[in-house]
Motif scaffolding. Structure first.
Motif, short mmCIF file in Angstrom:
data_model
loop_
_atom_site.label_atom_id
_atom_site.label_comp_id
_atom_site.label_asym_id
_atom_site.label_seq_id
_atom_site.Cartn_x
_atom_site.Cartn_y
_atom_site.Cartn_z
N GLY A 141 0.81 -1.20 0.00
CA GLY A 141 0.00 0.00 0.00
C GLY A 141 0.85 1.26 0.00
N PRO A 142 0.19 2.42 -0.05
CA PRO A 142 0.90 3.68 -0.03
C PRO A 142 1.37 4.05 1.37
N GLY A 151 5.48 10.63 -1.55
CA GLY A 151 4.92 9.39 -1.02
C GLY A 151 5.61 8.17 -1.60
N ASN A 152 5.44 7.04 -0.94
CA ASN A 152 6.11 5.80 -1.34
C ASN A 152 5.12 4.66 -1.55
N TRP A 153 5.52 3.72 -2.41
CA TRP A 153 4.90 2.40 -2.44
C TRP A 153 5.70 1.52 -1.50
N THR A 182 9.64 2.34 -2.36
CA THR A 182 10.11 3.22 -3.42
C THR A 182 9.16 4.40 -3.60
N PRO A 183 9.69 5.60 -3.85
CA PRO A 183 8.81 6.73 -4.16
C PRO A 183 7.96 6.44 -5.39
N TYR A 184 6.80 7.09 -5.45
CA TYR A 184 5.88 6.85 -6.56
C TYR A 184 6.51 7.15 -7.92
#
Length: 274
Positions: A141-142, A151-153, A182-184
């Motif tokens: 999730g985020p 934001g990241n995954w 990882t960042p979006y």
């Protein structure tokens, strides 16, 4: 392979269904002969359902109220209760102490935060003595700390020991294993290469966002802020236990041990070991 019957004398299935019982019996009957205590099939099903609901509450309440509000889900009256994230080992009381001051109710999420804790692909085993249980989950999730960051995954795995405390199933030891973060706006492989370069230069291993489980307002790790410990900052031994791993593009994945049917809890086999 023989099919499990959907009904049995004295067995009340309720809404759980015969399919759940069938799966439980397949996983547990092979061990039953070697265990001095044998959990009744109906008690096995009830325990499984309770643990599924417990981790579901962990997911939903963490998303809506914040991780600092989840103490009621943990076995706070049982010795050794722990909640460990990729930030490192920490007792649950220490972990919660980062979110709220003594004597004050833990705050909820601040506006702009979004941390999803989906509970996927569960494997759960109930001890034959009915006192403990073990389970692993995938979670994707985020991970967003505020509305101003990329934001990241985040993909993690959970390894959890459960115990019955005063007749109620609670989380005893919870270990979060970060598989990638990882960042979006970057691929997993690009983040892995950048993390390796930062680590080689003595920098933080975080991919940009605050570490999972960080308190509101925490600084991000990696290139967007100070080196963060989530993925191996200075002074952090990310390699930790042999089953803790994050995607690096060069090694085979590792993760928590998948639970197998067991008779009674063995401390040497605990997810609380770091």
């Amino acid at each position: 392979m023989k099919h499990c019957k959907s009904t049995a004398p004295g067995l009340r299935l309720g809404i759980i269904g015969a399919a759940a019982v069938c799966g439980l019996l397949v996983s547990g009957l092979s061990l039953a002969a070697s265990c001095p205590q044998k959990l009744k099939a109906e008690d096995h099903v009830v325990a499984l359902n309770a643990i599924q609901n417990l981790m579901g509450r962990y997911s939903h309440l963490g998303e809506l109220r914040g991780e600092g509000t989840l103490m009621e889900l943990f076995a706070m009256k049982t010795e050794g209760v722990s909640w460990r994230t990729p930030m490192g080992p920490s007792g649950i009381k220490d972990m919660m102490g980062r979110f709220n001051k003594p004597g004050e109710e833990a705050p909820g999420l601040v506006p702009g935060q979004l941390h999803m804790h989906s509970m996927l692909t569960p494997v759960i085993e109930i001890a034959a003595d009915g006192k403990t249980a073990k389970g692993v989950w995938d979670s994707f999730g985020p991970n967003i700390q505020n509305g101003n960051e990329v934001g990241n995954w985040l993909w993690t795995k959970y390894g959890v020991d459960f115990i019955k405390e005063e007749g109620v199933w609670k989380i005893w030891h919870l270990q979060v294993y970060a598989m990638f973060n990882t960042p979006y706006d970057k691929s997993i492989t690009v983040s892995a290469k950048e993390r390796a370069e930062r680590m080689a230069n003595g920098g933080g291993g975080g991919p940009g966002g605050p570490p999972p489980g960080a308190p509101p307002g925490a600084a991000p790790g990696g290139p967007q802020g100070p080196a963060g410990p989530a993925m191996g900052g200075p002074g952090q031994n990310w390699t930790g236990p042999k089953d803790k791993w994050i995607y690096d593009g060069t090694s085979a994945p590792r993760g928590p041990k998948i639970p197998e049917p067991y008779c009674t809890f063995d401390p040497a086999d605990s997810y609380g070991n770091v």
